[in-house]
Design a protein around this motif. Sequence first.
Motif, mmCIF file in Angstrom:
data_model
loop_
_atom_site.group_PDB
_atom_site.id
_atom_site.type_symbol
_atom_site.label_atom_id
_atom_site.label_comp_id
_atom_site.label_asym_id
_atom_site.label_seq_id
_atom_site.Cartn_x
_atom_site.Cartn_y
_atom_site.Cartn_z
ATOM 1 N N ALA A 56 0.850 -1.207 0.000
ATOM 2 C CA ALA A 56 0.000 0.000 0.000
ATOM 3 C C ALA A 56 0.879 1.249 0.000
ATOM 4 O O ALA A 56 1.896 1.307 0.695
ATOM 5 C CB ALA A 56 -0.912 0.003 1.217
ATOM 6 N N GLU A 57 0.458 2.253 -0.786
ATOM 7 C CA GLU A 57 1.223 3.510 -0.854
ATOM 8 C C GLU A 57 1.023 4.340 0.406
ATOM 9 O O GLU A 57 1.904 5.063 0.835
ATOM 10 C CB GLU A 57 0.783 4.321 -2.074
ATOM 11 N N VAL A 58 -0.203 4.253 0.986
ATOM 12 C CA VAL A 58 -0.565 5.125 2.123
ATOM 13 C C VAL A 58 -0.802 4.266 3.353
ATOM 14 O O VAL A 58 -1.609 3.329 3.302
ATOM 15 C CB VAL A 58 -1.831 5.935 1.803
ATOM 16 N N PRO A 59 -0.139 4.575 4.478
ATOM 17 C CA PRO A 59 -0.414 3.857 5.722
ATOM 18 C C PRO A 59 -1.835 4.157 6.205
ATOM 19 O O PRO A 59 -2.417 5.182 5.880
ATOM 20 C CB PRO A 59 0.631 4.399 6.693
ATOM 21 N N VAL A 60 -2.367 3.249 7.017
ATOM 22 C CA VAL A 60 -3.750 3.349 7.469
ATOM 23 C C VAL A 60 -3.785 3.548 8.987
ATOM 24 O O VAL A 60 -3.060 2.886 9.726
ATOM 25 C CB VAL A 60 -4.542 2.076 7.078
ATOM 26 N N LEU A 61 -4.675 4.490 9.413
ATOM 27 C CA LEU A 61 -4.910 4.692 10.840
ATOM 28 C C LEU A 61 -6.350 4.274 11.122
ATOM 29 O O LEU A 61 -7.303 4.953 10.714
ATOM 30 C CB LEU A 61 -4.703 6.157 11.227
ATOM 31 N N SER A 62 -6.525 3.155 11.790
ATOM 32 C CA SER A 62 -7.861 2.650 12.113
ATOM 33 C C SER A 62 -8.222 3.122 13.521
ATOM 34 O O SER A 62 -7.634 2.664 14.509
ATOM 35 C CB SER A 62 -7.890 1.118 12.037
ATOM 36 N N VAL A 63 -9.221 4.042 13.634
ATOM 37 C CA VAL A 63 -9.555 4.661 14.910
ATOM 38 C C VAL A 63 -11.062 4.925 14.963
ATOM 39 O O VAL A 63 -11.700 5.214 13.950
ATOM 40 C CB VAL A 63 -8.769 5.991 15.099
ATOM 41 N N ARG A 64 -11.643 4.821 16.204
ATOM 42 C CA ARG A 64 -13.064 5.105 16.342
ATOM 43 C C ARG A 64 -13.328 6.599 16.091
ATOM 44 O O ARG A 64 -12.581 7.462 16.554
ATOM 45 C CB ARG A 64 -13.553 4.712 17.733
ATOM 46 N N LEU A 65 -14.390 6.843 15.357
ATOM 47 C CA LEU A 65 -14.709 8.204 14.931
ATOM 48 C C LEU A 65 -14.822 9.142 16.130
ATOM 49 O O LEU A 65 -14.373 10.305 16.089
ATOM 50 C CB LEU A 65 -16.019 8.162 14.133
ATOM 51 N N GLN A 66 -15.389 8.670 17.264
ATOM 52 C CA GLN A 66 -15.620 9.524 18.437
ATOM 53 C C GLN A 66 -14.326 10.045 19.034
ATOM 54 O O GLN A 66 -14.303 11.116 19.644
ATOM 55 C CB GLN A 66 -16.378 8.735 19.507
ATOM 56 N N GLU A 67 -13.226 9.289 18.851
ATOM 57 C CA GLU A 67 -11.950 9.727 19.429
ATOM 58 C C GLU A 67 -11.307 10.822 18.592
ATOM 59 O O GLU A 67 -10.296 11.397 18.982
ATOM 60 C CB GLU A 67 -10.995 8.539 19.557
ATOM 61 N N CYS A 68 -11.900 11.117 17.414
ATOM 62 C CA CYS A 68 -11.329 12.115 16.518
ATOM 63 C C CYS A 68 -12.082 13.449 16.572
ATOM 64 O O CYS A 68 -11.752 14.389 15.826
ATOM 65 C CB CYS A 68 -11.329 11.595 15.088
ATOM 66 N N GLU B 66 -9.206 5.170 8.626
ATOM 67 C CA GLU B 66 -10.306 4.219 8.615
ATOM 68 C C GLU B 66 -11.104 4.471 9.899
ATOM 69 O O GLU B 66 -10.744 4.032 10.987
ATOM 70 C CB GLU B 66 -9.777 2.778 8.578
ATOM 71 N N LEU B 67 -12.191 5.257 9.760
ATOM 72 C CA LEU B 67 -13.007 5.646 10.905
ATOM 73 C C LEU B 67 -13.952 4.505 11.260
ATOM 74 O O LEU B 67 -14.631 3.945 10.397
ATOM 75 C CB LEU B 67 -13.783 6.912 10.575
ATOM 76 N N LEU B 68 -13.981 4.206 12.573
ATOM 77 C CA LEU B 68 -14.709 3.035 13.044
ATOM 78 C C LEU B 68 -15.896 3.437 13.905
ATOM 79 O O LEU B 68 -15.925 4.523 14.522
ATOM 80 C CB LEU B 68 -13.779 2.138 13.866
ATOM 81 N N SER B 69 -16.871 2.549 13.953
ATOM 82 C CA SER B 69 -18.018 2.725 14.841
ATOM 83 C C SER B 69 -17.602 2.390 16.263
ATOM 84 O O SER B 69 -16.501 1.862 16.485
ATOM 85 C CB SER B 69 -19.145 1.805 14.395
ATOM 86 N N PRO B 70 -18.468 2.651 17.264
ATOM 87 C CA PRO B 70 -18.146 2.234 18.634
ATOM 88 C C PRO B 70 -17.894 0.734 18.728
ATOM 89 O O PRO B 70 -17.163 0.281 19.610
ATOM 90 C CB PRO B 70 -19.391 2.640 19.419
ATOM 91 N N GLY B 71 -18.459 -0.016 17.788
ATOM 92 C CA GLY B 71 -18.231 -1.460 17.789
ATOM 93 C C GLY B 71 -17.053 -1.862 16.908
ATOM 94 O O GLY B 71 -16.887 -3.043 16.557
ATOM 95 N N PHE B 72 -16.215 -0.868 16.542
ATOM 96 C CA PHE B 72 -15.007 -1.087 15.754
ATOM 97 C C PHE B 72 -15.294 -1.619 14.341
ATOM 98 O O PHE B 72 -14.492 -2.335 13.761
ATOM 99 C CB PHE B 72 -14.032 -2.040 16.479
ATOM 100 N N LYS B 73 -16.452 -1.268 13.786
ATOM 101 C CA LYS B 73 -16.771 -1.595 12.419
ATOM 102 C C LYS B 73 -16.440 -0.406 11.534
ATOM 103 O O LYS B 73 -16.755 0.737 11.880
ATOM 104 C CB LYS B 73 -18.254 -1.943 12.265
#
Length: 842
Positions: free
Chosen positions: A755-767, A786-793
């Motif tokens: 992948a050219e771009v690294p990914v940051l997987s984080v819950r949307l509320q923390e942003c 990669e914005l996630l739901s409270p259930g990490f989806k």
Amino acid sequence: MTRQIDIHKITERSGNLPASLVAERLNDLLLSHDSLVVTAPPGAGKSTLLPLTMLAGGVSEGKILMLEPRRVAARHIASRMSDILEENVGGTVGYRVRFENRVSSDTQIEVLTEGILTRMVVSDPTLDGIGVVVFDEFHERSINSDLALALVRQVQSVLRPDLKIVVMSATIDAEKICDTLDAPLVECEGRMFPVTIRYAQDDIEPRDAARTTCQAVIEAYKKEEGDILAFLPGQGEIERCREILSASQSLEGATVVPLYGNLSPSEQQRAIAPSKEGERKVVLATPIAETSLTIEGVRTVVDTGLYRKPVFNPRTGLTHLEVTTVSRDMAEQRAGRAGRVAEGTCMRLWTKAAETHMEEHRHAEIEDADLAPMLLSIASFGETDIMSMPWLTLPPRRNVANAHALLVMLGAITDDGVVTPTGKRMAALPCHPRIARMILGAGSDKMRALACDIAALLEEKDPMADSGSSDMALRISVLRRMRKNGKPGGWTRISKIAAEYRRMVRVDEDNTDVVPSEVGQLVCFAYPERIAMAIDKIGTYRLSNGKEVRIDGKDDITAHEWIVVASMYDGAGTTGRVFLAAPIDKEDIDESMLIRRDNVSWDSRQGRLVAQREWRVGKLTLNSQPIQDIDEEQAVDIVCEAMKKDGLSMLDWSDDDVARLQRRVAQVAQWHPELMLPDVSTEHLMQTAAEWLPLYLREGGKLRTSSAELKKLNLSEMIWNIIPYEQQKEIDEIAPTHIQVPTGSKIRIDYRQGAEVPVLSVRLQECFGMDSTPCVDRGRRPLLMELLSPGFKPVQLTSDLASFWQNAYFEVRSELRRRYPKHYWPDNPLEAEAVRGVKRKQ
């Protein structure tokens, strides 16, 4: 350009010159040339002419050696020349063949076989007292004649420029030999009667050779006059043909006699002797009767066109006989036997069309023969570079290499080709190096007598080939019982050869009971690469050279775990068939054949380093014991080498931290090749383990030597330590492992493969409150969030966080509010407080 001289024309112009004047002309040629090549038509009887004329002319003060390819021919020619001189054999003319000597101080012409000459040159490289060496019937191109010619030429060029060489033949490629020897060609036309050639309607089948020959002989007996000479491939076909003819009523009054090499001299003489007046004779012969021998009275030749040729297989190191078709020069030589005394007939049992496919000349035996005896003779002569010898035909390099390996294994020569003291003694014996090594390996008179019996058995046709048993000890027991009773019967020939060997090694006949393991102990000296160990209970053995062989499970010898194989057939398959073998006790195998090897290696199945001290013969292990004091450096090297093949199972590559580190370093190397970061891929690390692993193999004075111990190592830490400190700092700045978000959480950055771009997987509320996309590579490269739901989806991917808040957020919020009603979803996320979990609605 070959200089050609026609002796027949010289004789005619001189008015039928007497032999002494012809000799004078020939002597003149030898005085002006180092070598001569003499040809004559098949059966022209020139074999006695040249030696006698040279003797009469006195070309040299030394003796004349006349070489013949076969023992029966040597005896016959010596006898014939002695008759011409009205002397007994052993006077002016004598002969020397294997195990037989009829020469005296008066002998001026010695007729001998090529092997005898080879040993003469080896023992006396100057050939002191020899003036002329005559190579008769050279067209047969046996390996011994090629070797003898090469050795004599070497002597002539280096030590004896006065030594003369004469090559004689009826059918030969004279041009090539004249060019090689720089010799004139002398043609003797001889007096030959015409021979009518008749061809068969169908080509002969080798399996029907005896029956077809019998039919032709009966036809010839009815239609032609005089004696009949029939050529068959070998002794077996001759005996079958003899049985058929003896039972036939069609040859009434005829005497049917065999002629082959294994017959006694008296039986051979019976075949050669002229028929009595009013009698007719049928001679059934192998190619032994093609040349040199004169069978008086033969008017018809029946030719199968077949013969048995020794063929050496360099892959197996074995020589076996194959029935093959004669060449045209051989067929011409055979036909010439019918035109010696009158017009004759040759009945060829093949079609005229088949003859067009025959080779014009036979191939030199040196091209596909076992070269071990030849190589030993050359080494004993003092030459180590076999390819530099003055060969008429160069021996194949592969066969030379195989012969060299065998002689080294037998202890006859060194790796450099220099003959050893044992090799010198082996070369002095008139037998194959294997047999010579066995005789020399016997340590007592009893064992030497046994070795002589074994040698004779190995050299001759097996009298018990159809017994269903391969046990050599059984055969020696039978031989000794028959010999003790004074009735050797079918063992007569073997008994005589054994006696000759006993005479050479000066031991008495021994007819005591045979100890089977002692037979095996001696055979090991001859065939060390064929020591074998049973690998099952049904007759399968593995030889010390690694090959598998089979013995019929009903054979008693399969009761032994260890045997040595003396005779076997290696077919097209992977498993050979054993004909002769002897049991051995592995403790009795001579120490010179054993190799002690410390086998320290990585066992993939056990997943650990193993250390065994082994005593091996070839690829077979006789004994082993654990090694307690392993050399640490050696052990480290073996573990590192094993990593190249088994590295995936030796270390814990499945650790997620290892994979993340490898991807992060690879990402930085892709962005910044100028940093020249080390390759930390799994494949590269496994191949270069010796550069980084040894530091971690020692712990508290103990060496890690198993996968279980190695997997406890912190592999990600070890890989990180491979990278120099300055580059570690660069990597941490360019590609940090985590990003801190507004809640204070440190979120791991995922550097994904390819992948050219690294990914940051984080819950949307923390942003909430984060107004821009975080970057790496010193701010140059925004992360893919990669914005996630409270259930990490996953709910959204974006590399532009500001745009997301302004647009897509409200659509996402609507869905999240429905799915997570207890969570706080503000209208203005940039001013809201970031949260990790549930927060009451405001």
